[in-house]
Design a protein around this motif. Structure first.
Motif, mmCIF file in Angstrom:
data_model
loop_
_atom_site.group_PDB
_atom_site.id
_atom_site.type_symbol
_atom_site.label_atom_id
_atom_site.label_comp_id
_atom_site.label_asym_id
_atom_site.label_seq_id
_atom_site.Cartn_x
_atom_site.Cartn_y
_atom_site.Cartn_z
ATOM 1 N N TRP A 144 0.808 -1.236 0.000
ATOM 2 C CA TRP A 144 0.000 0.000 0.000
ATOM 3 C C TRP A 144 0.830 1.269 0.000
ATOM 4 N N GLU B 164 -1.439 1.283 6.697
ATOM 5 C CA GLU B 164 -1.915 1.597 8.050
ATOM 6 C C GLU B 164 -0.786 1.426 9.059
ATOM 7 N N ASP C 154 3.220 -4.392 9.362
ATOM 8 C CA ASP C 154 2.273 -5.507 9.337
ATOM 9 C C ASP C 154 2.429 -6.216 7.993
ATOM 10 N N THR C 155 1.942 -7.453 7.919
ATOM 11 C CA THR C 155 2.203 -8.231 6.705
ATOM 12 C C THR C 155 0.931 -8.810 6.122
ATOM 13 N N LEU C 156 1.041 -9.197 4.871
ATOM 14 C CA LEU C 156 -0.036 -9.869 4.170
ATOM 15 C C LEU C 156 0.545 -11.101 3.475
ATOM 16 N N ASP C 157 -0.002 -12.285 3.760
ATOM 17 C CA ASP C 157 0.438 -13.524 3.123
ATOM 18 C C ASP C 157 -0.616 -13.950 2.107
ATOM 19 N N GLU D 270 -1.286 -16.944 -1.368
ATOM 20 C CA GLU D 270 -0.779 -18.097 -2.132
ATOM 21 C C GLU D 270 -0.742 -17.726 -3.611
ATOM 22 N N CYS E 212 -10.662 -14.024 2.630
ATOM 23 C CA CYS E 212 -10.544 -14.487 1.252
ATOM 24 C C CYS E 212 -11.021 -13.320 0.403
ATOM 25 N N VAL F 227 -10.079 -5.437 5.221
ATOM 26 C CA VAL F 227 -9.189 -6.054 6.215
ATOM 27 C C VAL F 227 -7.763 -6.219 5.671
ATOM 28 N N VAL F 228 -7.612 -6.260 4.348
ATOM 29 C CA VAL F 228 -6.251 -6.356 3.793
ATOM 30 C C VAL F 228 -5.561 -4.995 3.773
ATOM 31 N N LYS F 229 -6.327 -3.933 3.804
ATOM 32 C CA LYS F 229 -5.724 -2.602 3.718
ATOM 33 C C LYS F 229 -5.607 -1.931 5.085
ATOM 34 N N ALA F 230 -6.604 -2.085 5.918
ATOM 35 C CA ALA F 230 -6.588 -1.443 7.236
ATOM 36 C C ALA F 230 -7.041 -2.443 8.301
ATOM 37 N N PRO F 231 -6.249 -3.519 8.493
ATOM 38 C CA PRO F 231 -6.701 -4.570 9.416
ATOM 39 C C PRO F 231 -6.927 -4.067 10.836
ATOM 40 N N ARG F 232 -6.085 -3.130 11.299
ATOM 41 C CA ARG F 232 -6.232 -2.674 12.689
ATOM 42 C C ARG F 232 -7.545 -1.912 12.880
ATOM 43 N N THR G 94 2.628 -7.384 15.763
ATOM 44 C CA THR G 94 2.553 -7.396 14.299
ATOM 45 C C THR G 94 1.263 -8.076 13.860
ATOM 46 N N VAL G 95 0.540 -7.432 12.946
ATOM 47 C CA VAL G 95 -0.662 -8.055 12.388
ATOM 48 C C VAL G 95 -0.279 -8.769 11.096
ATOM 49 N N ARG G 96 -0.649 -10.036 11.012
ATOM 50 C CA ARG G 96 -0.442 -10.795 9.779
ATOM 51 C C ARG G 96 -1.806 -11.166 9.198
ATOM 52 N N VAL G 97 -2.096 -10.613 8.019
ATOM 53 C CA VAL G 97 -3.341 -10.937 7.322
ATOM 54 C C VAL G 97 -3.045 -12.081 6.361
ATOM 55 N N HIS G 98 -3.913 -13.086 6.352
ATOM 56 C CA HIS G 98 -3.731 -14.228 5.454
ATOM 57 C C HIS G 98 -4.857 -14.241 4.433
ATOM 58 N N ASP G 99 -4.519 -14.014 3.171
ATOM 59 C CA ASP G 99 -5.512 -14.013 2.098
ATOM 60 C C ASP G 99 -5.550 -15.421 1.497
ATOM 61 N N SER G 100 -6.694 -16.114 1.666
ATOM 62 C CA SER G 100 -6.835 -17.503 1.173
ATOM 63 C C SER G 100 -7.067 -17.468 -0.328
#
Lengths: 89, 222
Positions: A64, A69, A73-76, A78, B126, B153-158, B173-179
């Motif tokens: 971003w 924000e 922070d991270t985004l995982d 597949e 997802c 939630v992927v852009k502003a999870p907090r 640390t926030v880790r967002v998991h996109d399925s």
């Protein structure tokens, strides 16, 4: 040593499971999974190539930019092998 | 004297307009024509039954099986992970196999368990559709499938977590998991303080659906 990869910045039509918001972004391989059938072929009833699936970890800073924000922070996600190229940095 | 049909309807118990006796508006009957995809589903189902590939009973059993899955199954996995360090290690290494040994088969899909700690908080989404660990949590809540949650939630999870009542400190640390493909995810919430010595059954009660999606913490014991 962690492997750095870049998501290909391409926009072909069809059923694709590489999110738009990650195309062109660089991240680290978190783990390697698969092989799994490629969704671009599976969705149309074609015989699907089987490929490795990479869990790639991106920082929010990378995804971003200034709008992040919290940059650390991270985004995982597949991503299938044919959508990834080695990162140039 | 002209009969005032409209007012009369409001006063009879069989009226389907206005407010019901419980004070809620009546819901419309679903008399609209079927959509293209509803017709398609019925056509394919009837064909499969006519050709002997499946039966009505098998379809109903499958629906029943899906309806009977609930977050209580996921809570059993979490409580065991809290109580059994060897199981926890197997779960984080290979959640598909570890949950299968408890009798929760995810079928052709695979499962990844991600663990919340003092320094990491995980949350699942997802963005492309509504992938969800249904075999452990049952059907997803409506908000999980809505564009607002998926895109934000992927852009502003907090900010999104704060709207769920979960405000995380800056040093977590926030880790967002996109399925996005073949994996499904379950969050193993951190074990609350003061739960030493609780039985598995008591621990399971502290594990909500939302805590396994990552929009809440496990509940502290009373």
């Amino acid at each position: 040593m962690t492997e750095r990869v870049r998501v290909r910045e391409m926009f072909p039509p069809g059923h694709i499971r590489t999110p738009f918001y990650l195309r062109g972004k660089t991240g680290e391989v978190e783990r390697v999974l698969g092989p799994f059938g490629v969704p671009e072929q599976l969705a149309y009833g074609l015989t699907a190539n089987r490929e490795k699936l990479y869990r790639v970890r991106f920082t929010m800073r990378e995804v971003w930019g200034e709008a992040a924000e919290n940059p650390d922070d991270t985004l995982d996600a597949e991503i299938f092998a044919h959508w990834l190229i080695p990162a140039e940095d | 004297m002209p009969h005032d049909h409209h007012d009369h309807d409001h006063d009879t118990p069989h009226s389907h307009t206005g407010m019901s006796s419980s004070g809620h508006p009546y819901r419309q009957d679903q008399d609209e024509p079927l959509t293209y995809w509803q017709n398609m589903e019925i056509a394919v189902r009837e064909l499969l039954i006519e050709k002997g590939i499946t039966t009505e009973l098998e379809v109903m059993r499958q629906i029943d099986q899906m309806d009977n899955r609930s977050p209580a199954d996921g809570a059993k996995v979490v409580a065991r992970a809290w109580s059994d360090t060897a199981f926890r290690a197997r779960l984080l290494e290979d959640a598909t196999t570890a949950t299968r040994e408890m009798g929760f088969d995810i079928g052709a899909l695979q499962l990844i368990a991600v663990e919340n700690t003092d320094s990491v908080h995980n949350v699942i989404v997802c963005t492309l559709c509504s992938c969800y660990p249904r075999n452990l949590l049952g059907l997803p809540p409506d908000w999980y499938k809505q564009r607002a949650y998926r895109s934000r939630v992927v852009k502003a999870p907090r900010k999104v977590l704060a709207e769920f009542g979960l405000v995380l400190p800056d040093d977590v640390t926030v880790r967002v998991h996109d399925s996005t493909a073949d994996m499904r995810y379950i969050v193993i919430p951190a074990r609350p303080a003061g739960t030493e010595g609780l039985s598995l059954a008591e621990l399971e009660k502290l594990v909500s659906r939302d805590s396994m999606i990552g929009v809440a913490l496990a509940t502290a014991p009373e």
